[in-house]
Design an enzyme around this catalytic site. Structure first.
Site, PDB file in Angstrom:
ATOM      1  N   VAL A  14      28.526  46.366  30.260  1.00  0.00           N
ATOM      2  CA  VAL A  14      27.536  47.017  31.165  1.00  0.00           C
ATOM      3  C   VAL A  14      26.244  46.982  30.356  1.00  0.00           C
ATOM      4  O   VAL A  14      25.280  46.389  30.868  1.00  0.00           O
ATOM      5  CB  VAL A  14      27.882  48.367  31.359  1.00  0.00           C
ATOM      6  N   ASP A  35      25.045  49.235  18.908  1.00  0.00           N
ATOM      7  CA  ASP A  35      26.633  49.517  19.208  1.00  0.00           C
ATOM      8  C   ASP A  35      27.235  49.657  17.833  1.00  0.00           C
ATOM      9  O   ASP A  35      26.830  49.255  16.865  1.00  0.00           O
ATOM     10  CB  ASP A  35      27.410  48.195  19.699  1.00  0.00           C
ATOM     11  N   TYR A  65      19.155  53.814  15.365  1.00  0.00           N
ATOM     12  CA  TYR A  65      18.732  55.109  16.142  1.00  0.00           C
ATOM     13  C   TYR A  65      17.143  55.271  16.097  1.00  0.00           C
ATOM     14  O   TYR A  65      16.800  55.727  16.759  1.00  0.00           O
ATOM     15  CB  TYR A  65      19.691  56.207  15.462  1.00  0.00           C
ATOM     16  N   GLY A  79      30.670  53.723  25.503  1.00  0.00           N
ATOM     17  CA  GLY A  79      32.053  54.624  25.764  1.00  0.00           C
ATOM     18  C   GLY A  79      33.082  53.814  26.173  1.00  0.00           C
ATOM     19  O   GLY A  79      33.017  52.746  26.658  1.00  0.00           O
ATOM     20  N   ASN A 120      30.375  56.609  32.060  1.00  0.00           N
ATOM     21  CA  ASN A 120      31.320  57.779  32.857  1.00  0.00           C
ATOM     22  C   ASN A 120      32.081  58.777  32.260  1.00  0.00           C
ATOM     23  O   ASN A 120      32.456  58.548  30.950  1.00  0.00           O
ATOM     24  CB  ASN A 120      32.282  56.976  33.804  1.00  0.00           C
ATOM     25  N   PRO A 121      32.384  59.924  32.927  1.00  0.00           N
ATOM     26  CA  PRO A 121      32.005  60.556  34.175  1.00  0.00           C
ATOM     27  C   PRO A 121      30.378  60.794  34.084  1.00  0.00           C
ATOM     28  O   PRO A 121      30.200  61.689  33.240  1.00  0.00           O
ATOM     29  CB  PRO A 121      32.903  61.680  34.617  1.00  0.00           C
ATOM     30  N   HIS A 168      18.812  52.405  55.226  1.00  0.00           N
ATOM     31  CA  HIS A 168      18.788  53.295  54.445  1.00  0.00           C
ATOM     32  C   HIS A 168      19.865  54.240  54.678  1.00  0.00           C
ATOM     33  O   HIS A 168      20.090  54.799  55.631  1.00  0.00           O
ATOM     34  CB  HIS A 168      17.473  54.034  54.881  1.00  0.00           C
ATOM     35  N   HIS A 175      29.569  60.859  41.217  1.00  0.00           N
ATOM     36  CA  HIS A 175      29.692  59.335  41.312  1.00  0.00           C
ATOM     37  C   HIS A 175      31.329  59.290  40.888  1.00  0.00           C
ATOM     38  O   HIS A 175      31.660  59.395  39.726  1.00  0.00           O
ATOM     39  CB  HIS A 175      29.042  58.752  40.387  1.00  0.00           C
TER      40      HIS A 175
HETATM   41  P1  NAD Z   1      32.949  48.301  27.231  1.00  0.00           P
HETATM   42  O1  NAD Z   1      34.338  48.685  26.399  1.00  0.00           O
HETATM   43  O2  NAD Z   1      32.798  46.983  27.483  1.00  0.00           O
HETATM   44  O3  NAD Z   1      31.765  48.690  26.221  1.00  0.00           O
HETATM   45  C1  NAD Z   1      31.602  49.777  25.416  1.00  0.00           C
HETATM   46  C2  NAD Z   1      30.878  49.865  24.463  1.00  0.00           C
HETATM   47  O4  NAD Z   1      30.393  50.974  23.834  1.00  0.00           O
HETATM   48  C3  NAD Z   1      31.776  49.028  23.158  1.00  0.00           C
HETATM   49  O5  NAD Z   1      30.987  47.859  22.811  1.00  0.00           O
HETATM   50  C4  NAD Z   1      31.817  50.002  22.250  1.00  0.00           C
HETATM   51  O6  NAD Z   1      31.921  49.428  20.902  1.00  0.00           O
HETATM   52  C5  NAD Z   1      30.609  50.801  22.386  1.00  0.00           C
HETATM   53  N1  NAD Z   1      30.659  52.144  21.687  1.00  0.00           N
HETATM   54  C6  NAD Z   1      31.679  53.080  21.632  1.00  0.00           C
HETATM   55  N2  NAD Z   1      31.433  54.169  20.882  1.00  0.00           N
HETATM   56  C7  NAD Z   1      30.140  54.101  20.423  1.00  0.00           C
HETATM   57  C8  NAD Z   1      29.164  54.731  19.609  1.00  0.00           C
HETATM   58  N3  NAD Z   1      29.622  56.013  19.292  1.00  0.00           N
HETATM   59  N4  NAD Z   1      27.870  54.327  19.443  1.00  0.00           N
HETATM   60  C9  NAD Z   1      27.652  52.927  19.872  1.00  0.00           C
HETATM   61  N5  NAD Z   1      28.627  52.330  20.612  1.00  0.00           N
HETATM   62  C10 NAD Z   1      29.726  52.890  21.013  1.00  0.00           C
HETATM   63  O7  NAD Z   1      32.603  49.343  28.398  1.00  0.00           O
HETATM   64  P2  NAD Z   1      31.793  48.922  29.729  1.00  0.00           P
HETATM   65  O8  NAD Z   1      32.553  48.063  30.683  1.00  0.00           O
HETATM   66  O9  NAD Z   1      30.389  48.408  29.233  1.00  0.00           O
HETATM   67  O10 NAD Z   1      31.420  50.273  30.169  1.00  0.00           O
HETATM   68  C11 NAD Z   1      30.746  51.424  29.536  1.00  0.00           C
HETATM   69  C12 NAD Z   1      30.680  52.446  30.158  1.00  0.00           C
HETATM   70  O11 NAD Z   1      30.026  52.404  31.543  1.00  0.00           O
HETATM   71  C13 NAD Z   1      31.881  53.068  30.538  1.00  0.00           C
HETATM   72  O12 NAD Z   1      32.062  54.630  30.317  1.00  0.00           O
HETATM   73  C14 NAD Z   1      32.077  52.785  32.187  1.00  0.00           C
HETATM   74  O13 NAD Z   1      33.128  53.749  33.054  1.00  0.00           O
HETATM   75  C15 NAD Z   1      30.664  52.867  32.564  1.00  0.00           C
HETATM   76  N6  NAD Z   1      30.208  52.123  33.986  1.00  0.00           N
HETATM   77  C16 NAD Z   1      29.456  53.153  34.564  1.00  0.00           C
HETATM   78  C17 NAD Z   1      29.152  52.773  35.931  1.00  0.00           C
HETATM   79  C18 NAD Z   1      28.087  53.655  36.742  1.00  0.00           C
HETATM   80  O14 NAD Z   1      28.134  53.314  37.765  1.00  0.00           O
HETATM   81  N7  NAD Z   1      27.757  54.555  36.129  1.00  0.00           N
HETATM   82  C19 NAD Z   1      29.523  51.499  36.474  1.00  0.00           C
HETATM   83  C20 NAD Z   1      30.398  50.636  35.573  1.00  0.00           C
HETATM   84  C21 NAD Z   1      30.788  50.993  34.313  1.00  0.00           C
END
Ligand code: NAD
Length: 299
Positions: A14, A35, A65, A79, A120-121, A168, A175
């Site tokens: 993402v 990351d 940071y 996450g 998420n969540p 619209h 979510h």
């Molecule tokens: P991913 O596993 O590809 O990437 C997550 C990244 O977070 C990893 O690179 C990991 O090393 C990093 N990470 C973990 N702990 C960390 C920390 N303490 N500090 C810094 N980085 C850290 O996952 P993704 O597919 O990119 O998804 C990421 C999040 O986005 C998930 O929670 C997913 O559910 C959410 N998401 C949300 C939506 C939405 O509409 N809100 C849509 C898609 C995905």
């Protein structure tokens, strides 16, 4: 044009797709990616740098940071992601810890920074980020149901052969599984969707279900979703940068319910500048309350 400092926390699918989308849209930004997995982050930045040859308005570098402290927009996408058939709420305990650890390291944020939660969540984590960040309520929000609403608009666009931009239609609430379509505020050219030719209640309900289930379907096929959410988040960044004051459903703090869930918001340079009063019908108000109760259960 001034360059906007954008810090993306999480260089996973993402986070990197958001960086890529911003760059491809020629968003004038100094983008930093942070990351916990530094090797992955380095690889992603090198790969992304190859794409920047064709879009020269952005830079993408590894961040710290301290960079996030100085950023105008911070996008939180770090996450755990959902596994097949896993609900977003099942990610709560691990992602809550990550949000806590990371935000504590960033505080204090720049006074006028805008923090966009994607992890998420998202509704629960937006509330958590709001309380940890010390930022005003209008500056912390989650992408919420913008993605679900765009999915719904796309399904309607395909069926009606009308641009999704002219439709619209709003999904509100969580979510997650308790989200609901707000038909009473959804229209095309001023005509309510429920009265629009070639649409009826049954078909609309079917589209809303398809929009809600889309993430599960994508995850089943390829393990993750990222293009849709990245396009939505890039659009939110454009809204902020160009002070567009667009009406978008976002996970924002709801004074009455004392939690975050998606409602239509006016998004501009200062963040959520208004939460317009909307007139939901009795059924939708019930659905909103149910959605809030489900979110509240996990707080
Ligand atoms: P991913 O596993 O590809 O990437 C997550 C990244 O977070 C990893 O690179 C990991 O090393 C990093 N990470 C973990 N702990 C960390 C920390 N303490 N500090 C810094 N980085 C850290 O996952 P993704 O597919 O990119 O998804 C990421 C999040 O986005 C998930 O929670 C997913 O559910 C959410 N998401 C949300 C939506 C939405 O509409 N809100 C849509 C898609 C995905």
């Amino acid at each position: 044009m001034n360059t906007t400092k954008v810090a993306i926390i999480g260089a996973g699918a993402v986070g990197t797709t958001i960086a890529y989308t911003l760059a491809q849209r020629n968003f004038p930004a100094e983008i930093t990616l942070l990351d916990i997995d530094e090797k992955r982050c380095k690889g992603e930045i090198l790969d992304l740098s190859d794409a920047l040859v064709f879009c020269k308005t952005s830079t993408i570098t590894a961040g710290t940071y301290q960079d996030a402290q100085k950023a105008d927009i911070i996008i939180f996408a770090a996450g755990k992601r959902q596994e097949i058939d896993q609900k977003r709420t099942e990610l709560l305990s691990s992602n809550k810890r990550i949000v806590h650890d990371v935000i504590k390291k960033i505080v204090p944020f720049k006074k006028d920074a805008i923090l966009i939660m994607v992890t998420n969540p998202v509704d629960i984590l937006t509330l958590q980020a709001l309380s940890l960040s010390g930022l005003p309520k209008k500056q912390v929000f989650g992408s919420g149901t913008i993605l679900d609403s765009m999915r719904l608009r796309e399904l309607l666009a395909e069926h009606l052969k009308i641009s999704a931009r002219s439709i619209h239609a709003y999904i509100l609430g969580e979510h997650g599984d308790s989200q609901f379509p707000a038909w009473s505020i959804s229209s095309i050219g001023g005509t309510p969707l429920l009265e629009y030719p070639n649409l009826d209640e049954k078909l609309l309900a079917q589209f809303a279900t398809q929009a809600r289930e889309r993430a599960y379907e994508i995850i089943k096929c390829k393990g993750a979703t990222y293009y849709g959410v990245a396009s939505c988040v890039a659009a939110l960044c454009e809204n902020i940068l160009f002070d567009q004051k667009a009406l978008v459903p976002l996970s924002c703090f709801n004074q009455e319910l004392e939690l975050c869930l998606s409602m239509p918001c006016i998004l501009g340079k200062a963040g959520i500048e208004q939460q317009p009063a909307i007139k939901l019908n009795t059924h939708e108000i019930d659905q909103l309350k149910k959605s809030a109760a489900i979110i509240a259960r996990d707080l």
